[in-house]
Design an enzyme around this catalytic site. Structure first.
Site, PDB file in Angstrom:
ATOM      1  N   ASP A   1      -5.560  26.386  -4.480  1.00 28.13           N
ATOM      2  CA  ASP A   1      -6.480  27.152  -3.818  1.00 28.13           C
ATOM      3  C   ASP A   1      -5.674  28.245  -3.416  1.00 28.13           C
ATOM      4  O   ASP A   1      -4.899  28.636  -3.378  1.00 28.13           O
ATOM      5  CB  ASP A   1      -6.911  26.373  -2.631  1.00 28.13           C
ATOM      6  CG  ASP A   1      -8.299  27.072  -1.984  1.00 28.13           C
ATOM      7  OD1 ASP A   1      -8.812  27.704  -2.591  1.00 28.13           O
ATOM      8  OD2 ASP A   1      -8.696  26.840  -0.784  1.00 28.13           O
TER       9      ASP A   1
ATOM     10  N   ASN B   1     -17.873  23.344  -7.091  1.00 33.79           N
ATOM     11  CA  ASN B   1     -17.527  24.736  -7.418  1.00 33.79           C
ATOM     12  C   ASN B   1     -18.724  25.387  -8.582  1.00 33.79           C
ATOM     13  O   ASN B   1     -18.739  26.527  -8.710  1.00 33.79           O
ATOM     14  CB  ASN B   1     -16.162  24.755  -8.128  1.00 33.79           C
ATOM     15  CG  ASN B   1     -15.036  24.767  -7.213  1.00 33.79           C
ATOM     16  OD1 ASN B   1     -13.835  24.220  -7.581  1.00 33.79           O
ATOM     17  ND2 ASN B   1     -15.180  25.251  -6.155  1.00 33.79           N
TER      18      ASN B   1
HETATM   19  C1  IPE Z   1     -10.942  22.975  -3.832  1.00 35.80           C
HETATM   20  O1  IPE Z   1     -10.960  24.387  -3.468  1.00 35.80           O
HETATM   21  C2  IPE Z   1     -11.433  22.886  -5.371  1.00 35.80           C
HETATM   22  C3  IPE Z   1      -9.945  23.322  -6.176  1.00 35.80           C
HETATM   23  C4  IPE Z   1      -8.926  23.733  -5.877  1.00 35.80           C
HETATM   24  C5  IPE Z   1     -10.651  23.019  -7.737  1.00 35.80           C
HETATM   25  P1  IPE Z   1     -12.310  25.192  -2.959  1.00 35.80           P
HETATM   26  O2  IPE Z   1     -11.842  26.567  -2.826  1.00 35.80           O
HETATM   27  O3  IPE Z   1     -13.575  24.997  -3.751  1.00 35.80           O
HETATM   28  O4  IPE Z   1     -12.548  24.250  -1.617  1.00 35.80           O
HETATM   29  P2  IPE Z   1     -13.486  24.816  -0.543  1.00 35.80           P
HETATM   30  O5  IPE Z   1     -14.772  25.272  -0.794  1.00 35.80           O
HETATM   31  O6  IPE Z   1     -12.530  26.062   0.399  1.00 35.80           O
HETATM   32  O7  IPE Z   1     -13.456  23.710   0.637  1.00 35.80           O
HETATM   33  C1  IPE Z   2      -9.158  27.782  -6.398  1.00 37.04           C
HETATM   34  O1  IPE Z   2      -8.861  29.231  -5.874  1.00 37.04           O
HETATM   35  C2  IPE Z   2      -9.627  27.534  -7.832  1.00 37.04           C
HETATM   36  C3  IPE Z   2     -10.753  27.079  -8.103  1.00 37.04           C
HETATM   37  C4  IPE Z   2     -11.511  26.583  -6.983  1.00 37.04           C
HETATM   38  C5  IPE Z   2     -11.331  27.136  -9.231  1.00 37.04           C
HETATM   39  P1  IPE Z   2     -10.262  29.695  -5.409  1.00 37.04           P
HETATM   40  O2  IPE Z   2     -11.175  30.400  -6.134  1.00 37.04           O
HETATM   41  O3  IPE Z   2     -10.908  28.692  -4.441  1.00 37.04           O
HETATM   42  O4  IPE Z   2      -9.636  30.894  -4.262  1.00 37.04           O
HETATM   43  P2  IPE Z   2     -10.208  31.593  -2.771  1.00 37.04           P
HETATM   44  O5  IPE Z   2     -10.164  30.202  -2.076  1.00 37.04           O
HETATM   45  O6  IPE Z   2     -11.547  31.896  -3.064  1.00 37.04           O
HETATM   46  O7  IPE Z   2      -9.216  32.245  -2.344  1.00 37.04           O
HETATM   47 MG    MG Z   3     -10.904  28.081  -2.475  1.00 41.84          MG
END
Ligand code: IPE
Ligand code: IPE
Ligand code: MG
Length: 270
Positions: free
Chosen positions: A38, A86
């Site tokens: 993340d 997502n």
């Molecule tokens: C979790 O991260 C999903 C992945 C790393 C693929 P998110 O960024 O989607 O999680 P939330 O929305 O902060 O809980």
């Molecule tokens: C994790 O990074 C990757 C996926 C969930 C695909 P994020 O895209 O959630 O990054 P933040 O949480 O917005 O910084």
């Molecule tokens: Mg995230």
């Protein structure tokens, strides 16, 4: 500390000396590490870039984890790449993620073969573009005979979805008389999950500081050790993984029981 008595995988010479320098013994390592990768968006936004730049950069961290995992003899590395939730993101970001995934599957194929890594994928195929599925299937098939670390990508994955799918199949088999509900136990239930046959994660790492599971491996993490770091995924490297392992090695896993030393003390007292 180990969840079972299987012999560990080979550790490379380099891995052995890295473990030494971190004060780690091979038997103290987790065998299965799962990572919620993340913070890609934040990494990019902090630098004034569009979010997708962080996703592209995150590939380097994936590569670093595979290398480190192989070096130190990890058996399984499960990476959360895309959740079923997502899909709420903008179409442009999702298209970019799909292109990136496809590129990774093609570009890393030779490297995975070289490192004797077996690729597995969990998550729903429905909704993934056919060109991504094709490259996924090809890499999974080509690496199927490898005997080293399992790299498991969770793509379009949701813990609840996985449990629901398992429950549906179990219900259908019970309806058709092929399964007796009275004999359904945890091991049988787990064999209907996508991770069937795989040991549960010993250590779950989440980058970017969020203290939540976000629908990852809900069934499988019931006794997994959690480790959260503020480091954003694109900055995460092998040294961060080893730091997590050092902290893991200092934990006492009890699985609801008592530590072995207390058990021994209890026996001698009485
Ligand atoms: C979790 O991260 C999903 C992945 C790393 C693929 P998110 O960024 O989607 O999680 P939330 O929305 O902060 O809980
Ligand atoms: C994790 O990074 C990757 C996926 C969930 C695909 P994020 O895209 O959630 O990054 P933040 O949480 O917005 O910084
Ligand atoms: Mg995230």
């Amino acid at each position: 500390m180990r969840a079972d008595d299987r012999p560990p995988l080979n550790i490379t010479e380099e891995g052995r000396s890295r473990l030494d320098s971190w004060g780690l013994k091979p038997e103290q390592l987790p065998r299965h590490v799962a990572i919620i990768m993340d913070g890609n968006g934040r990494w990019a936004q902090n630098r004034g870039f569009p979010r997708v730049v962080g996703h592209r950069r995150g590939i380097q961290s994936v590569r670093a984890m595979v290398e480190e995992g192989v070096r130190i003899g990890l058996e399984q590395l499960t990476l959360y790449c895309l959740s079923v939730e997502n899909w709420k993101r903008p179409a442009r970001e999702l298209r970019f993620l799909m292109r990136l995934l496809r590129h990774f599957l093609v570009a890393e194929r030779a490297e995975l073969m070289d490192q004797n890594v077996r690729l597995q994928v969990i998550g729903r195929r429905d909704g993934l573009p056919p060109e991504v599925l094709a490259e996924m299937d090809r890499t999974v098939a080509e690496t199927a005979g490898n005997t080293g670390m399992i790299l498991r990508l969770a793509v379009n994955y949701g813990g609840r979805t996985e449990i629901l799918d398992a429950a549906r199949r179990i219900a259908e088999e019970a309806r058709d008389g092929r399964l007796n509900p009275a004999t359904l136990d945890e091991a049988t239930f787990a064999s209907y999950l996508e991770t069937a046959g795989a040991a549960d994660p010993d250590l779950l790492i989440r980058t970017a500081g969020e203290m939540r599971i976000s629908n990852f491996l809900l069934w499988q993490v019931s006794y997994t050790e959690l480790w959260v770091t503020p480091t954003l995924w694109p900055d995460f490297r092998g040294g961060d993984l080893l730091q997590a392992c050092v902290d893991y090695a200092a934990r006492t896993r009890k699985f609801g029981g008592l530590p072995t030393s207390s058990l021994a003390a209890g026996t001698s007292a009485g």
